[in-house]
Design a protein around this motif. Sequence first.
Motif, PDB file in Angstrom:
ATOM      1  N   ALA A  38      -7.227  -5.008   0.338  1.00  0.00           N
ATOM      2  CA  ALA A  38      -6.953  -3.601   0.788  1.00  0.00           C
ATOM      3  C   ALA A  38      -6.311  -3.358   2.062  1.00  0.00           C
ATOM      4  CB  ALA A  38      -8.607  -2.749   0.569  1.00  0.00           C
ATOM      5  N   LYS A  40      -3.836  -3.086   4.968  1.00  0.00           N
ATOM      6  CA  LYS A  40      -2.472  -2.329   4.873  1.00  0.00           C
ATOM      7  C   LYS A  40      -1.365  -3.149   5.538  1.00  0.00           C
ATOM      8  CE  LYS A  40      -3.743   1.393   2.722  1.00  0.00           C
ATOM      9  NZ  LYS A  40      -3.793   2.825   3.424  1.00  0.00           N
ATOM     10  N   ARG A  44       0.968   0.134   3.098  1.00  0.00           N
ATOM     11  CA  ARG A  44       0.518   0.087   1.803  1.00  0.00           C
ATOM     12  C   ARG A  44      -0.354  -1.304   1.933  1.00  0.00           C
ATOM     13  NH1 ARG A  44       5.592  -0.984  -2.541  1.00  0.00           N
ATOM     14  NH2 ARG A  44       4.492   0.288  -4.260  1.00  0.00           N
ATOM     15  N   ALA A  45      -1.389  -0.945   0.679  1.00  0.00           N
ATOM     16  CA  ALA A  45      -2.423  -2.173   0.521  1.00  0.00           C
ATOM     17  C   ALA A  45      -1.769  -3.293   0.234  1.00  0.00           C
ATOM     18  CB  ALA A  45      -3.522  -1.639  -0.254  1.00  0.00           C
ATOM     19  N   GLU A  48      -1.327  -3.463  -3.667  1.00  0.00           N
ATOM     20  CA  GLU A  48      -0.544  -2.481  -4.110  1.00  0.00           C
ATOM     21  C   GLU A  48       1.185  -3.114  -3.985  1.00  0.00           C
ATOM     22  OE1 GLU A  48      -1.073   1.966  -3.273  1.00  0.00           O
ATOM     23  OE2 GLU A  48      -1.506   0.804  -1.362  1.00  0.00           O
ATOM     24  N   ARG A  67     -11.785  -1.445  -7.003  1.00  0.00           N
ATOM     25  CA  ARG A  67     -11.098  -1.005  -6.059  1.00  0.00           C
ATOM     26  C   ARG A  67     -10.225   0.238  -6.978  1.00  0.00           C
ATOM     27  NH1 ARG A  67      -9.987  -6.220  -5.122  1.00  0.00           N
ATOM     28  NH2 ARG A  67     -10.714  -6.925  -3.172  1.00  0.00           N
ATOM     29  N   VAL A  69      -6.925   1.247  -6.095  1.00  0.00           N
ATOM     30  CA  VAL A  69      -5.628   1.232  -5.496  1.00  0.00           C
ATOM     31  C   VAL A  69      -4.508   0.642  -6.446  1.00  0.00           C
ATOM     32  CG1 VAL A  69      -6.148   1.058  -2.935  1.00  0.00           C
ATOM     33  CG2 VAL A  69      -6.088  -0.982  -4.464  1.00  0.00           C
TER      34      VAL A  69
END
Length: 205
Positions: A38, A40, A44-45, A48, A67, A69
């Motif tokens: 998670a 960044k 953006r994570a 992701e 999560r 995300v």
Amino acid sequence: MPSGAVPVGGVPSDPASFDAVLLAGGRARRLGGADKPAAKVGGRALIEWVAAAASGASRTIVVGPPRDVVPGAVRVREDPPAAGPVPALRAGLAEVRAPWVALLAADLPFLRPVHIAALLHAAGERDGAVLVDAEGREQWLAGCWRTSRLRDALAAYTGSSLRGVLGPLGPAEVALPAGERPPWYDCDTPEDLARADGLARRDVL
């Protein structure tokens, strides 16, 4: 480029059907126990970035704590939690339906769809393909595998290392041309995260 490695080229016109298994557990000891996937990078994570790289997957399976995300992902947990990559692979593979599976760490901010496509293309008639770094070391958490063969190998394996279960499958090795952001760059320490964040922000300026 390591000897025998296949260079990353363009995206093949008919990439194989695949699911993606993202390993997003672990204890992140070098990050003080923080939720590494998670964290960044470039706003953006990390997870992701990896999910976006595998956006061509028929389904995405995230192995790790809950999560929100990665919308639409199948969420599973290894047993016991944080038991390591092999139990996590077992949990994720149980949810795979496609003939190929991309097995990916959840902390690879520079992995892109072209790399997944190149792995699938390089695998060809073999049982898999794996990215190798500039020194020729296999990056076992950045590879694509024939699902049936991976299931067979995992069922017969009693060890605890990914190399032990994946290496005997004889994967094609896929190398990155010099000068690109290394897709195998992972974020294990605060320094890794800071460097990745700087590179990612520079890319979007």
